[in-house]
Motif scaffolding. Structure first.
Motif, PDB file in Angstrom:
ATOM      1  N   VAL B  51      39.748 -28.119 -46.488  1.00  0.00           N
ATOM      2  CA  VAL B  51      38.456 -28.915 -46.663  1.00  0.00           C
ATOM      3  C   VAL B  51      37.673 -27.710 -46.983  1.00  0.00           C
ATOM      4  O   VAL B  51      37.957 -26.290 -46.356  1.00  0.00           O
ATOM      5  N   LEU B  52      37.027 -27.822 -47.914  1.00  0.00           N
ATOM      6  CA  LEU B  52      36.234 -26.563 -48.888  1.00  0.00           C
ATOM      7  C   LEU B  52      34.816 -26.307 -47.658  1.00  0.00           C
ATOM      8  O   LEU B  52      33.962 -26.827 -47.959  1.00  0.00           O
ATOM      9  N   GLN B  53      34.593 -24.594 -47.174  1.00  0.00           N
ATOM     10  CA  GLN B  53      33.611 -24.546 -47.214  1.00  0.00           C
ATOM     11  C   GLN B  53      32.619 -23.518 -48.407  1.00  0.00           C
ATOM     12  O   GLN B  53      32.754 -23.134 -49.276  1.00  0.00           O
ATOM     13  N   ASN B  62      26.615 -23.981 -43.132  1.00  0.00           N
ATOM     14  CA  ASN B  62      27.849 -24.575 -44.131  1.00  0.00           C
ATOM     15  C   ASN B  62      28.034 -26.171 -44.298  1.00  0.00           C
ATOM     16  O   ASN B  62      27.489 -26.712 -43.305  1.00  0.00           O
ATOM     17  N   ASP B  63      28.214 -26.222 -45.288  1.00  0.00           N
ATOM     18  CA  ASP B  63      28.612 -28.357 -45.261  1.00  0.00           C
ATOM     19  C   ASP B  63      29.983 -27.660 -45.837  1.00  0.00           C
ATOM     20  O   ASP B  63      30.643 -26.559 -46.103  1.00  0.00           O
ATOM     21  N   TYR B  64      30.865 -28.839 -45.799  1.00  0.00           N
ATOM     22  CA  TYR B  64      32.610 -28.643 -45.392  1.00  0.00           C
ATOM     23  C   TYR B  64      32.707 -30.098 -46.494  1.00  0.00           C
ATOM     24  O   TYR B  64      32.234 -31.191 -46.380  1.00  0.00           O
ATOM     25  N   PRO B  94      31.504 -35.744 -51.620  1.00  0.00           N
ATOM     26  CA  PRO B  94      31.744 -36.570 -50.304  1.00  0.00           C
ATOM     27  C   PRO B  94      31.117 -35.080 -49.423  1.00  0.00           C
ATOM     28  O   PRO B  94      32.152 -34.214 -48.876  1.00  0.00           O
ATOM     29  N   ARG B  95      30.821 -34.675 -48.215  1.00  0.00           N
ATOM     30  CA  ARG B  95      30.495 -33.999 -46.964  1.00  0.00           C
ATOM     31  C   ARG B  95      29.990 -33.915 -46.030  1.00  0.00           C
ATOM     32  O   ARG B  95      29.311 -35.096 -45.461  1.00  0.00           O
ATOM     33  N   TYR B  96      30.182 -33.133 -44.859  1.00  0.00           N
ATOM     34  CA  TYR B  96      28.960 -33.077 -43.769  1.00  0.00           C
ATOM     35  C   TYR B  96      29.142 -32.336 -43.222  1.00  0.00           C
ATOM     36  O   TYR B  96      29.240 -30.855 -43.870  1.00  0.00           O
ATOM     37  N   SER B  97      28.022 -31.805 -42.104  1.00  0.00           N
ATOM     38  CA  SER B  97      27.904 -30.776 -42.099  1.00  0.00           C
ATOM     39  C   SER B  97      28.850 -30.509 -40.793  1.00  0.00           C
ATOM     40  O   SER B  97      28.684 -31.112 -39.611  1.00  0.00           O
ATOM     41  N   ALA B  98      29.062 -29.687 -39.853  1.00  0.00           N
ATOM     42  CA  ALA B  98      29.287 -29.487 -38.249  1.00  0.00           C
ATOM     43  C   ALA B  98      28.588 -30.359 -37.632  1.00  0.00           C
ATOM     44  O   ALA B  98      27.414 -30.595 -37.470  1.00  0.00           O
ATOM     45  N   GLU B 101      31.691 -34.924 -38.318  1.00  0.00           N
ATOM     46  CA  GLU B 101      32.687 -34.893 -39.123  1.00  0.00           C
ATOM     47  C   GLU B 101      32.805 -36.765 -39.148  1.00  0.00           C
ATOM     48  O   GLU B 101      32.498 -37.708 -38.351  1.00  0.00           O
ATOM     49  N   PRO B 102      33.718 -36.348 -40.583  1.00  0.00           N
ATOM     50  CA  PRO B 102      33.813 -38.190 -40.680  1.00  0.00           C
ATOM     51  C   PRO B 102      35.219 -38.422 -39.588  1.00  0.00           C
ATOM     52  O   PRO B 102      35.407 -37.615 -39.197  1.00  0.00           O
ATOM     53  N   ALA B 103      35.178 -40.472 -39.988  1.00  0.00           N
ATOM     54  CA  ALA B 103      36.016 -40.301 -39.165  1.00  0.00           C
ATOM     55  C   ALA B 103      37.889 -39.747 -39.717  1.00  0.00           C
ATOM     56  O   ALA B 103      38.721 -39.911 -38.979  1.00  0.00           O
ATOM     57  N   TYR B 104      37.357 -39.736 -40.762  1.00  0.00           N
ATOM     58  CA  TYR B 104      38.829 -40.086 -41.564  1.00  0.00           C
ATOM     59  C   TYR B 104      40.015 -40.838 -41.650  1.00  0.00           C
ATOM     60  O   TYR B 104      41.156 -41.152 -41.782  1.00  0.00           O
ATOM     61  N   ASP B 105      39.131 -41.458 -41.938  1.00  0.00           N
ATOM     62  CA  ASP B 105      40.178 -43.380 -42.186  1.00  0.00           C
ATOM     63  C   ASP B 105      40.363 -43.472 -43.830  1.00  0.00           C
ATOM     64  O   ASP B 105      40.210 -42.341 -44.587  1.00  0.00           O
ATOM     65  N   LYS B 106      41.278 -44.476 -43.985  1.00  0.00           N
ATOM     66  CA  LYS B 106      41.231 -44.560 -45.376  1.00  0.00           C
ATOM     67  C   LYS B 106      39.958 -45.301 -45.989  1.00  0.00           C
ATOM     68  O   LYS B 106      40.712 -45.222 -46.775  1.00  0.00           O
ATOM     69  N   ASN B 107      39.031 -45.881 -45.363  1.00  0.00           N
ATOM     70  CA  ASN B 107      37.874 -45.948 -46.468  1.00  0.00           C
ATOM     71  C   ASN B 107      37.376 -44.513 -47.140  1.00  0.00           C
ATOM     72  O   ASN B 107      36.349 -44.390 -48.051  1.00  0.00           O
TER      73      ASN B 107
END
Lengths: 122, 122
Positions: B51-53, B62-64, B94-98, B101-107
């Protein structure tokens, strides 16, 4: 820290910085130590060892015990990892002190994994 | 810290806590950010994402950006990771903020890996 993100674990994945510092218990509920860090294959991203920190006082005189990742299981009720391991067995396990780290080559891998009854697969 | 050990890298393996905080550059020598942490499969110990910050100021805003581990390569002369990636491409990634966070599923895995032209293998 202001940049801490909250989801550090899903049903399938866990964040590296959540693993570090996590307590390790055995099935007798004895605290064996905590995870210092873990060693990852740079190319394929496979974790080969979780390194248990144990012994010493305030970080001085600690020993480091590399463990096969596969023998650790996370127990949410304990808030830590649980491994099926007597303290006596751990005390005889492969370890190193600060400044005396192993080469982490295949021979070392075989001897560490063998000690815990796991085949070294790399 | 007194309990820091020195060998955090061999020719093949790297320590988790050495990866965290390491700077990431592109081939144009632009600093893209740093590795915040990485996500590991609890069962098989396979790292799925680094995960790049990036962005924000002093950690606020920050975005992740989750990256496939396989696109990172460590460059000792840079003292950091190098990836073959334009800043413009990262900015659309693709990114997310604090707190989001995503579900980190297969999709999610498929969409992240696809973005970087890598097949999601898990």
């Amino acid at each position: 820290m202001v940049d801490t993100i909250e989801t550090d674990e899903t049903s399938r994945l866990i964040a590296s910085n959540k693993v570090e510092g996590t307590a390790v218990y055995n099935r007798q509920n004895e605290r064996l130590g905590s995870i210092y860090n873990f060693m990852v294959d740079k190319k394929n991203g496979q974790v080969e060892y979780a390194v248990l920190q144990f012994g010493g006082f305030l970080g001085i005189g600690n020993d480091y015990y590399p463990l096969p990742w596969s023998i650790l299981s996370y127990d949410t009720s304990q808030g830590g990892y649980v491994i099926d391991l007597d303290k006596d067995v751990l005390e005889q396990a492969p370890r190193y002190s600060a400044g005396n780290e192993p080469a982490y080559d295949k021979n070392y891998g075989n001897s560490v994994y063998d000690y815990y009854g796991v085949t070294y697969p790399y």
